[in-house]
Scaffold this motif. Structure first.
Motif, PDB file in Angstrom:
ATOM      1  N   VAL A 160       0.858  -1.189   0.000  1.00  0.00           N
ATOM      2  CA  VAL A 160       0.000   0.000   0.000  1.00  0.00           C
ATOM      3  C   VAL A 160       0.891   1.236   0.000  1.00  0.00           C
ATOM      4  CG1 VAL A 160      -1.800   1.285   1.217  1.00  0.00           C
ATOM      5  CG2 VAL A 160      -1.837  -1.219   1.221  1.00  0.00           C
ATOM      6  N   PHE A 161       0.741   2.083  -1.022  1.00  0.00           N
ATOM      7  CA  PHE A 161       1.562   3.278  -1.160  1.00  0.00           C
ATOM      8  C   PHE A 161       0.731   4.522  -0.860  1.00  0.00           C
ATOM      9  CE2 PHE A 161       4.327   0.284  -2.979  1.00  0.00           C
ATOM     10  CZ  PHE A 161       5.592   0.850  -3.077  1.00  0.00           C
ATOM     11  N   VAL A 162       1.363   5.455  -0.167  1.00  0.00           N
ATOM     12  CA  VAL A 162       0.692   6.702   0.205  1.00  0.00           C
ATOM     13  C   VAL A 162       1.593   7.884  -0.102  1.00  0.00           C
ATOM     14  CG1 VAL A 162      -0.710   5.630   2.021  1.00  0.00           C
ATOM     15  CG2 VAL A 162       1.541   6.553   2.602  1.00  0.00           C
ATOM     16  N   ASP A 163       0.963   9.025  -0.317  1.00  0.00           N
ATOM     17  CA  ASP A 163       1.658  10.303  -0.442  1.00  0.00           C
ATOM     18  C   ASP A 163       0.956  11.254   0.496  1.00  0.00           C
ATOM     19  OD1 ASP A 163       3.064  12.544  -1.101  1.00  0.00           O
ATOM     20  OD2 ASP A 163       2.439  12.627  -3.197  1.00  0.00           O
ATOM     21  N   GLY A 164       1.610  11.582   1.612  1.00  0.00           N
ATOM     22  CA  GLY A 164       0.919  12.327   2.651  1.00  0.00           C
ATOM     23  C   GLY A 164      -0.175  11.466   3.250  1.00  0.00           C
ATOM     24  N   ASP A 165      -1.398  11.964   3.183  1.00  0.00           N
ATOM     25  CA  ASP A 165      -2.532  11.228   3.757  1.00  0.00           C
ATOM     26  C   ASP A 165      -3.393  10.560   2.683  1.00  0.00           C
ATOM     27  OD1 ASP A 165      -1.663  12.199   6.192  1.00  0.00           O
ATOM     28  OD2 ASP A 165      -3.059  13.895   6.199  1.00  0.00           O
ATOM     29  N   GLU A 166      -2.856  10.415   1.484  1.00  0.00           N
ATOM     30  CA  GLU A 166      -3.623   9.870   0.365  1.00  0.00           C
ATOM     31  C   GLU A 166      -3.019   8.554  -0.121  1.00  0.00           C
ATOM     32  OE1 GLU A 166      -4.790  11.081  -4.263  1.00  0.00           O
ATOM     33  OE2 GLU A 166      -3.694  12.479  -2.970  1.00  0.00           O
ATOM     34  N   VAL A 167      -3.867   7.576  -0.389  1.00  0.00           N
ATOM     35  CA  VAL A 167      -3.420   6.312  -0.985  1.00  0.00           C
ATOM     36  C   VAL A 167      -3.198   6.546  -2.478  1.00  0.00           C
ATOM     37  CG1 VAL A 167      -4.036   3.921  -1.516  1.00  0.00           C
ATOM     38  CG2 VAL A 167      -4.596   4.887   0.723  1.00  0.00           C
ATOM     39  N   THR A 168      -1.979   6.282  -2.940  1.00  0.00           N
ATOM     40  CA  THR A 168      -1.644   6.516  -4.344  1.00  0.00           C
ATOM     41  C   THR A 168      -1.600   5.237  -5.167  1.00  0.00           C
ATOM     42  OG1 THR A 168       0.707   6.440  -3.753  1.00  0.00           O
ATOM     43  CG2 THR A 168      -0.343   8.615  -3.846  1.00  0.00           C
ATOM     44  N   GLY A 169      -1.562   4.102  -4.522  1.00  0.00           N
ATOM     45  CA  GLY A 169      -1.542   2.859  -5.278  1.00  0.00           C
ATOM     46  C   GLY A 169      -1.482   1.645  -4.375  1.00  0.00           C
ATOM     47  N   ILE A 170      -2.104   0.568  -4.810  1.00  0.00           N
ATOM     48  CA  ILE A 170      -2.015  -0.730  -4.135  1.00  0.00           C
ATOM     49  C   ILE A 170      -1.475  -1.710  -5.167  1.00  0.00           C
ATOM     50  CG2 ILE A 170      -3.259  -2.568  -2.942  1.00  0.00           C
ATOM     51  CD1 ILE A 170      -5.299  -0.502  -2.036  1.00  0.00           C
ATOM     52  N   ILE A 171      -0.422  -2.430  -4.805  1.00  0.00           N
ATOM     53  CA  ILE A 171       0.290  -3.272  -5.767  1.00  0.00           C
ATOM     54  C   ILE A 171       0.169  -4.757  -5.408  1.00  0.00           C
ATOM     55  CG2 ILE A 171       1.919  -1.383  -6.184  1.00  0.00           C
ATOM     56  CD1 ILE A 171       4.015  -3.002  -4.582  1.00  0.00           C
ATOM     57  N   ASP A 172       0.689  -5.610  -6.307  1.00  0.00           N
ATOM     58  CA  ASP A 172       0.811  -7.055  -6.095  1.00  0.00           C
ATOM     59  C   ASP A 172      -0.541  -7.736  -5.878  1.00  0.00           C
ATOM     60  OD1 ASP A 172       3.465  -6.779  -6.488  1.00  0.00           O
ATOM     61  OD2 ASP A 172       4.094  -7.387  -4.491  1.00  0.00           O
ATOM     62  N   TRP A 173      -1.285  -7.893  -6.990  1.00  0.00           N
ATOM     63  CA  TRP A 173      -2.645  -8.424  -6.948  1.00  0.00           C
ATOM     64  C   TRP A 173      -2.723  -9.890  -7.349  1.00  0.00           C
ATOM     65  CZ3 TRP A 173      -6.832  -5.592  -5.263  1.00  0.00           C
ATOM     66  CH2 TRP A 173      -6.605  -4.233  -5.035  1.00  0.00           C
ATOM     67  N   SER A 174      -1.624 -10.609  -7.336  1.00  0.00           N
ATOM     68  CA  SER A 174      -1.632 -11.987  -7.845  1.00  0.00           C
ATOM     69  C   SER A 174      -2.426 -12.956  -6.983  1.00  0.00           C
ATOM     70  CB  SER A 174      -0.193 -12.489  -8.011  1.00  0.00           C
ATOM     71  OG  SER A 174       0.480 -12.505  -6.775  1.00  0.00           O
ATOM     72  N   GLU A 175      -2.729 -12.580  -5.727  1.00  0.00           N
ATOM     73  CA  GLU A 175      -3.510 -13.450  -4.844  1.00  0.00           C
ATOM     74  C   GLU A 175      -4.953 -12.973  -4.714  1.00  0.00           C
ATOM     75  OE1 GLU A 175      -2.244 -16.152  -3.657  1.00  0.00           O
ATOM     76  OE2 GLU A 175      -0.118 -15.829  -4.071  1.00  0.00           O
ATOM     77  N   ALA A 176      -5.349 -12.002  -5.524  1.00  0.00           N
ATOM     78  CA  ALA A 176      -6.685 -11.410  -5.402  1.00  0.00           C
ATOM     79  C   ALA A 176      -7.768 -12.410  -5.769  1.00  0.00           C
ATOM     80  CB  ALA A 176      -6.795 -10.180  -6.297  1.00  0.00           C
ATOM     81  N   GLY A 177      -8.958 -12.182  -5.218  1.00  0.00           N
ATOM     82  CA  GLY A 177     -10.089 -13.046  -5.518  1.00  0.00           C
ATOM     83  C   GLY A 177     -11.142 -12.915  -4.441  1.00  0.00           C
ATOM     84  N   GLN A 178     -12.028 -13.868  -4.378  1.00  0.00           N
ATOM     85  CA  GLN A 178     -13.065 -13.877  -3.351  1.00  0.00           C
ATOM     86  C   GLN A 178     -12.454 -14.339  -2.029  1.00  0.00           C
ATOM     87  OE1 GLN A 178     -16.611 -15.998  -4.567  1.00  0.00           O
ATOM     88  NE2 GLN A 178     -16.342 -15.403  -6.705  1.00  0.00           N
ATOM     89  N   GLY A 179     -12.646 -13.549  -0.988  1.00  0.00           N
ATOM     90  CA  GLY A 179     -12.032 -13.910   0.283  1.00  0.00           C
ATOM     91  C   GLY A 179     -12.682 -13.212   1.455  1.00  0.00           C
ATOM     92  N   ASP A 180     -12.057 -13.356   2.606  1.00  0.00           N
ATOM     93  CA  ASP A 180     -12.547 -12.809   3.862  1.00  0.00           C
ATOM     94  C   ASP A 180     -12.032 -11.384   4.031  1.00  0.00           C
ATOM     95  OD1 ASP A 180     -13.332 -12.289   6.461  1.00  0.00           O
ATOM     96  OD2 ASP A 180     -12.045 -13.788   7.389  1.00  0.00           O
ATOM     97  N   ALA A 181     -12.939 -10.436   4.252  1.00  0.00           N
ATOM     98  CA  ALA A 181     -12.551  -9.039   4.429  1.00  0.00           C
ATOM     99  C   ALA A 181     -11.573  -8.866   5.589  1.00  0.00           C
ATOM    100  CB  ALA A 181     -13.798  -8.189   4.676  1.00  0.00           C
ATOM    101  N   LEU A 182     -11.787  -9.602   6.666  1.00  0.00           N
ATOM    102  CA  LEU A 182     -10.936  -9.420   7.845  1.00  0.00           C
ATOM    103  C   LEU A 182      -9.537  -9.982   7.630  1.00  0.00           C
ATOM    104  CD1 LEU A 182     -13.370  -9.925  10.855  1.00  0.00           C
ATOM    105  CD2 LEU A 182     -12.903  -7.907   9.448  1.00  0.00           C
ATOM    106  N   PHE A 183      -9.379 -10.897   6.675  1.00  0.00           N
ATOM    107  CA  PHE A 183      -8.042 -11.376   6.336  1.00  0.00           C
ATOM    108  C   PHE A 183      -7.219 -10.241   5.746  1.00  0.00           C
ATOM    109  CE2 PHE A 183      -5.068 -13.254   3.222  1.00  0.00           C
ATOM    110  CZ  PHE A 183      -4.303 -14.032   4.083  1.00  0.00           C
ATOM    111  N   ASP A 184      -7.811  -9.452   4.861  1.00  0.00           N
ATOM    112  CA  ASP A 184      -7.101  -8.297   4.304  1.00  0.00           C
ATOM    113  C   ASP A 184      -6.714  -7.307   5.399  1.00  0.00           C
ATOM    114  OD1 ASP A 184      -6.968  -9.024   1.647  1.00  0.00           O
ATOM    115  OD2 ASP A 184      -8.565  -7.689   0.970  1.00  0.00           O
ATOM    116  N   LEU A 185      -7.654  -6.984   6.276  1.00  0.00           N
ATOM    117  CA  LEU A 185      -7.364  -6.026   7.347  1.00  0.00           C
ATOM    118  C   LEU A 185      -6.278  -6.549   8.279  1.00  0.00           C
ATOM    119  CD1 LEU A 185     -10.981  -4.844   8.266  1.00  0.00           C
ATOM    120  CD2 LEU A 185      -9.281  -3.640   6.884  1.00  0.00           C
ATOM    121  N   ALA A 186      -6.309  -7.846   8.546  1.00  0.00           N
ATOM    122  CA  ALA A 186      -5.298  -8.444   9.414  1.00  0.00           C
ATOM    123  C   ALA A 186      -3.931  -8.454   8.747  1.00  0.00           C
ATOM    124  CB  ALA A 186      -5.707  -9.866   9.797  1.00  0.00           C
TER     125      ALA A 186
END
Length: 248
Positions: A160-186
């Motif tokens: 997760v990349f940020v510039d100041g207080d703004e998210v500028t990009g999220i990278i590395d999506w090779s494991e993306a798919g249907q999953g548990d929301a709390l797994f991402d937060l954890a």
């Protein structure tokens, strides 16, 4: 010619940086397929795909800096962490992708994987039995029914990349798919429990903190041996083994 920097390399894949371009080399083309398709679908900032010639994917660098690193204090502001939480909520509210993801394993399969890995950790002497047993107990809370969301699947803090207080990009999506929301937060807050409140505030809805802590234990137990075998150090201060010790 720009300097070539090895970002990460092991037997499964490697990522190189050449100037403002990243070259991802992956022997598993399914992971690259998922990455490209996910970035085209998600409603959050992602890198631009420059070109693709299997087994190489070239993507542009995103502006800003990573939210932090595992094992190191994060210099990002509380507002930046909250912005990350808001971006994750936007992702989780998106329509489901048509393919399953890493987090989409059923509870029975996940429990079997966890039990097998715990046994190997103890019999091989990688971790003491009491540490494994305690964290296996904590991890039980993650093995409950969940409603699938569009999940990143490997939302490490360095992704997760940020510039100041703004998210500028999220990278590395090779494991993306249907999953548990709390797994991402954890995954995002692993080793950075002090920022969990900021992330949840940005996420904007009540979450079960015990389940997040359970995912910290579960992810760490499943990762330790793989990390050791691939040249990483989960025993470094603030990393996976310290996360497991914090549950004692």
């Amino acid at each position: 010619m720009d300097e070539v920097k090895v970002v990460v390399a092991h037997s499964e894949r490697a990522t190189l940086r050449v100037g403002d371009m990243f070259l991802k080399v992956d022997a598993d083309q399914v992971r690259i397929d998922v990455e490209v398709e996910a970035m085209a679908l998600v409603p959050v900032p992602t890198p631009e795909v420059l070109w693709r010639q299997p087994p190489v994917l070239a993507i542009a660098a995103v502006p800003g800096t990573a939210l932090g690193r595992l094992g190191e204090p994060s210099t990002a502001s509380p507002a930046a962490w909250a912005a990350a939480g808001a971006a994750i909520r936007k992702l989780h509210d998106a329509p489901l992708p048509p393919w399953p993801g890493r987090g989409g394993r059923g509870r029975d399969e996940l429990a079997a994987d966890l039990d097998g890995e715990c046994e190997r950790l103890v019999t091989s002497g990688v971790l003491p039995a009491d540490l494994v047993t305690r964290n296996r107990h904590v991890a039980e809370a993650a093995l409950r029914p969940w409603t699938p969301v569009f999940a990143h699947g490997d939302l490490q803090i360095t992704h997760v990349f940020v510039d100041g207080d703004e998210v500028t990009g999220i990278i590395d999506w090779s494991e993306a798919g249907q999953g548990d929301a709390l797994f991402d937060l954890a995954t995002l807050t692993l080793g950075h429990e002090e920022h969990l409140g900021d992330v949840v505030a940005g996420y904007g809805t009540d979450v079960d903190l015990d389940v997040i802590r359970a995912w910290w234990s579960l992810r760490s137990l499943l990762a330790v041996r793989w990390l050791v075998e691939h040249g990483f150090d989960p025993f470094a201060p603030g990393c996976e083994v310290d996360v497991l010790r914090s549950q004692m």
